[in-house]
Design a protein around this motif. Structure first.
Motif, PDB file in Angstrom:
ATOM      1  N   ALA A 292     -36.489 -18.660 -12.328  1.00 42.21           N
ATOM      2  CA  ALA A 292     -37.454 -19.357 -13.172  1.00 42.21           C
ATOM      3  C   ALA A 292     -37.608 -18.616 -14.493  1.00 42.21           C
ATOM      4  CB  ALA A 292     -38.801 -19.460 -12.462  1.00 42.21           C
ATOM      5  N   GLY A 293     -37.331 -19.294 -15.595  1.00 43.46           N
ATOM      6  CA  GLY A 293     -37.467 -18.679 -16.909  1.00 43.46           C
ATOM      7  C   GLY A 293     -37.039 -19.623 -18.005  1.00 43.46           C
ATOM      8  N   ASP A 294     -37.295 -19.231 -19.222  1.00 47.48           N
ATOM      9  CA  ASP A 294     -36.931 -20.006 -20.406  1.00 47.48           C
ATOM     10  C   ASP A 294     -35.449 -19.777 -20.701  1.00 47.48           C
ATOM     11  OD1 ASP A 294     -36.554 -21.052 -22.962  1.00 47.48           O
ATOM     12  OD2 ASP A 294     -38.481 -20.344 -23.704  1.00 47.48           O
ATOM     13  N   ALA A 295     -34.673 -20.851 -20.757  1.00 53.60           N
ATOM     14  CA  ALA A 295     -33.225 -20.732 -20.960  1.00 53.60           C
ATOM     15  C   ALA A 295     -32.863 -20.160 -22.328  1.00 53.60           C
ATOM     16  CB  ALA A 295     -32.553 -22.092 -20.784  1.00 53.60           C
ATOM     17  N   ALA A 296     -33.808 -20.150 -23.261  1.00 52.01           N
ATOM     18  CA  ALA A 296     -33.546 -19.605 -24.583  1.00 52.01           C
ATOM     19  C   ALA A 296     -33.853 -18.116 -24.667  1.00 52.01           C
ATOM     20  CB  ALA A 296     -34.361 -20.358 -25.640  1.00 52.01           C
ATOM     21  N   GLU A 297     -34.153 -17.494 -23.540  1.00 55.45           N
ATOM     22  CA  GLU A 297     -34.401 -16.058 -23.508  1.00 55.45           C
ATOM     23  C   GLU A 297     -33.213 -15.346 -22.864  1.00 55.45           C
ATOM     24  OE1 GLU A 297     -38.121 -15.330 -21.591  1.00 55.45           O
ATOM     25  OE2 GLU A 297     -39.288 -16.277 -23.200  1.00 55.45           O
TER      26      GLU A 297
ATOM     27  N   LYS B 142     -29.576 -22.240 -28.756  1.00 55.60           N
ATOM     28  CA  LYS B 142     -29.589 -20.835 -28.362  1.00 55.60           C
ATOM     29  C   LYS B 142     -29.382 -20.679 -26.862  1.00 55.60           C
ATOM     30  CE  LYS B 142     -32.273 -16.563 -28.722  1.00 55.60           C
ATOM     31  NZ  LYS B 142     -33.578 -15.963 -29.110  1.00 55.60           N
ATOM     32  N   SER B 143     -29.951 -21.576 -26.072  1.00 51.46           N
ATOM     33  CA  SER B 143     -29.804 -21.499 -24.619  1.00 51.46           C
ATOM     34  C   SER B 143     -28.336 -21.577 -24.219  1.00 51.46           C
ATOM     35  CB  SER B 143     -30.606 -22.608 -23.935  1.00 51.46           C
ATOM     36  OG  SER B 143     -30.143 -23.889 -24.339  1.00 51.46           O
ATOM     37  N   GLY B 144     -27.607 -22.524 -24.803  1.00 49.25           N
ATOM     38  CA  GLY B 144     -26.183 -22.661 -24.487  1.00 49.25           C
ATOM     39  C   GLY B 144     -25.363 -21.468 -24.938  1.00 49.25           C
ATOM     40  N   PHE B 145     -25.722 -20.906 -26.093  1.00 47.43           N
ATOM     41  CA  PHE B 145     -25.054 -19.690 -26.560  1.00 47.43           C
ATOM     42  C   PHE B 145     -25.239 -18.563 -25.548  1.00 47.43           C
ATOM     43  CE2 PHE B 145     -26.131 -15.537 -28.386  1.00 47.43           C
ATOM     44  CZ  PHE B 145     -24.875 -15.119 -28.795  1.00 47.43           C
ATOM     45  N   LEU B 146     -26.470 -18.361 -25.102  1.00 46.11           N
ATOM     46  CA  LEU B 146     -26.762 -17.237 -24.208  1.00 46.11           C
ATOM     47  C   LEU B 146     -26.028 -17.363 -22.876  1.00 46.11           C
ATOM     48  CD1 LEU B 146     -30.594 -16.792 -24.851  1.00 46.11           C
ATOM     49  CD2 LEU B 146     -28.780 -15.168 -25.449  1.00 46.11           C
TER      50      LEU B 146
ATOM     51  N   PHE C  19     -25.438 -31.705 -32.942  1.00 47.81           N
ATOM     52  CA  PHE C  19     -24.185 -31.472 -33.660  1.00 47.81           C
ATOM     53  C   PHE C  19     -23.752 -30.023 -33.479  1.00 47.81           C
ATOM     54  CE2 PHE C  19     -24.600 -35.516 -35.763  1.00 47.81           C
ATOM     55  CZ  PHE C  19     -23.377 -35.789 -36.341  1.00 47.81           C
ATOM     56  N   ALA C  20     -24.715 -29.109 -33.505  1.00 49.99           N
ATOM     57  CA  ALA C  20     -24.396 -27.687 -33.333  1.00 49.99           C
ATOM     58  C   ALA C  20     -23.755 -27.435 -31.975  1.00 49.99           C
ATOM     59  CB  ALA C  20     -25.664 -26.844 -33.486  1.00 49.99           C
ATOM     60  N   GLN C  21     -24.255 -28.083 -30.931  1.00 50.83           N
ATOM     61  CA  GLN C  21     -23.665 -27.934 -29.601  1.00 50.83           C
ATOM     62  C   GLN C  21     -22.205 -28.376 -29.599  1.00 50.83           C
ATOM     63  OE1 GLN C  21     -26.444 -30.281 -27.247  1.00 50.83           O
ATOM     64  NE2 GLN C  21     -27.179 -28.419 -26.254  1.00 50.83           N
ATOM     65  N   ILE C  22     -21.931 -29.502 -30.250  1.00 54.64           N
ATOM     66  CA  ILE C  22     -20.564 -30.030 -30.286  1.00 54.64           C
ATOM     67  C   ILE C  22     -19.629 -29.046 -30.996  1.00 54.64           C
ATOM     68  CG2 ILE C  22     -19.076 -31.864 -31.164  1.00 54.64           C
ATOM     69  CD1 ILE C  22     -20.806 -32.859 -28.927  1.00 54.64           C
ATOM     70  N   GLY C  23     -20.046 -28.550 -32.157  1.00 55.88           N
ATOM     71  CA  GLY C  23     -19.215 -27.611 -32.895  1.00 55.88           C
ATOM     72  C   GLY C  23     -19.001 -26.313 -32.141  1.00 55.88           C
ATOM     73  N   PHE C  24     -20.050 -25.830 -31.503  1.00 53.76           N
ATOM     74  CA  PHE C  24     -19.953 -24.602 -30.721  1.00 53.76           C
ATOM     75  C   PHE C  24     -18.976 -24.784 -29.566  1.00 53.76           C
ATOM     76  CE2 PHE C  24     -21.694 -21.519 -27.581  1.00 53.76           C
ATOM     77  CZ  PHE C  24     -21.639 -20.368 -28.351  1.00 53.76           C
ATOM     78  N   ALA C  25     -19.079 -25.910 -28.860  1.00 53.74           N
ATOM     79  CA  ALA C  25     -18.193 -26.182 -27.725  1.00 53.74           C
ATOM     80  C   ALA C  25     -16.741 -26.310 -28.185  1.00 53.74           C
ATOM     81  CB  ALA C  25     -18.636 -27.449 -27.001  1.00 53.74           C
ATOM     82  N   GLN C  26     -16.512 -26.994 -29.301  1.00 55.38           N
ATOM     83  CA  GLN C  26     -15.141 -27.137 -29.804  1.00 55.38           C
ATOM     84  C   GLN C  26     -14.541 -25.779 -30.151  1.00 55.38           C
ATOM     85  OE1 GLN C  26     -15.331 -29.901 -33.070  1.00 55.38           O
ATOM     86  NE2 GLN C  26     -15.541 -31.694 -31.742  1.00 55.38           N
TER      87      GLN C  26
END
Length: 243
Positions: free
Chosen positions: A65-70, A120-124, A164-171
């Motif tokens: 249990a926690g904030d995914a952006a941490e 940020k969550s996806g980056f982490l 859009f940021a998610q798409i670019g990051f994933a690509q």
């Protein structure tokens, strides 16, 4: 088909934002395919309930249990996968938020919150999973983006920017990690019937009466991407309702 003979038997999947909506449905759908689950979100009681439902299907589940952006949530969730299952195979970056407002009605705090939740969550989680995937020369990372990450929409500028940021990051990750046998892709759903945007431009009545998809329908597309043969990847998939 039993859990032990299902296509993802022996695999471990991590789903963020799993306490409701697409995240919850995806965790259940992956369990139906035999995967063990690590689920994370902020609402502990909902995660306990989800784990009980998963284990009733014959697979195992643990939660954090926690904030995914941490940063701590990401590192501890992935450590939990290794401690309980010995490995990690799939990361579903689903945690996120919606905020449907005109630019002049959007505060700086709302901008920061949306970017943290959606990007940020996806980056982490990707950052902490990637070394494991590189070492084992396999792994799947999926970002649950949106059709709002493919085309700008009036009144949703900041939300679209985060998607859009998610798409670019994933690509970019796909280009970076594919040589290690790692698959990276984005799933871009249209509207989904969930609590995702409640109070942020959507009402219960709007959601209930809409043609939007059920979370379970989107979850099936996500699982489809996870079930592709080793030499096949899905860099991007758009999923729309029939309305």
């Amino acid at each position: 088909m039993t859990a032990s003979t299902a296509p993802l038997a022996g695999k471990t999947a991590l789903v963020t934002g799993a306490s409701a909506g697409i995240g919850w449905a995806t965790a259940i759908a992956l369990a139906h395919q035999g995967a063990n689950l690590v689920v994370t979100a902020r609402r502990e009681e909902r995660l306990r309930q989800l784990c009980a439902e998963i284990e009733a299907l014959g697979t195992k589940a643990v939660f954090y249990a926690g904030d995914a952006a941490e940063e701590n949530t990401a590192s501890q969730s992935i450590a939990l996968a290794i401690a309980n299952f010995g490995h990690l195979d799939i990361v579903i970056n689903n945690a996120g938020a919606g905020n449907y407002k005109n630019l002049i009605d959007t505060s700086v705090e709302e901008y920061d919150s949306l970017m943290d939740a959606n990007m940020k969550s996806g980056f982490l989680f990707s950052r902490f999973a990637a070394p494991l995937f590189i070492e084992q020369k396999s792994g799947t990372i999926l970002f649950i983006s949106s059709v709002a990450g493919l085309q700008g929409i009036g009144g949703e500028a900041v939300y679209c920017a985060s998607k859009f940021a998610q798409i670019g990051f994933a690509q970019s990750l796909d280009a970076e990690l594919r040589k290690h046998g790692i698959k990276v892709g984005s799933i871009c759903p249209g509207g989904v019937k969930s609590e995702f945007g409640l109070g942020r431009g959507r009402t219960e009545e709007y959601i209930r009466s809409s043609h939007m998809m059920e979370p379970q329908e989107v979850a099936e597309a996500i699982v489809f991407a996870c079930l592709q043969p080793p030499n096949v990847r899905i860099p991007q998939m758009t999923v729309r309702h029939m309305g």
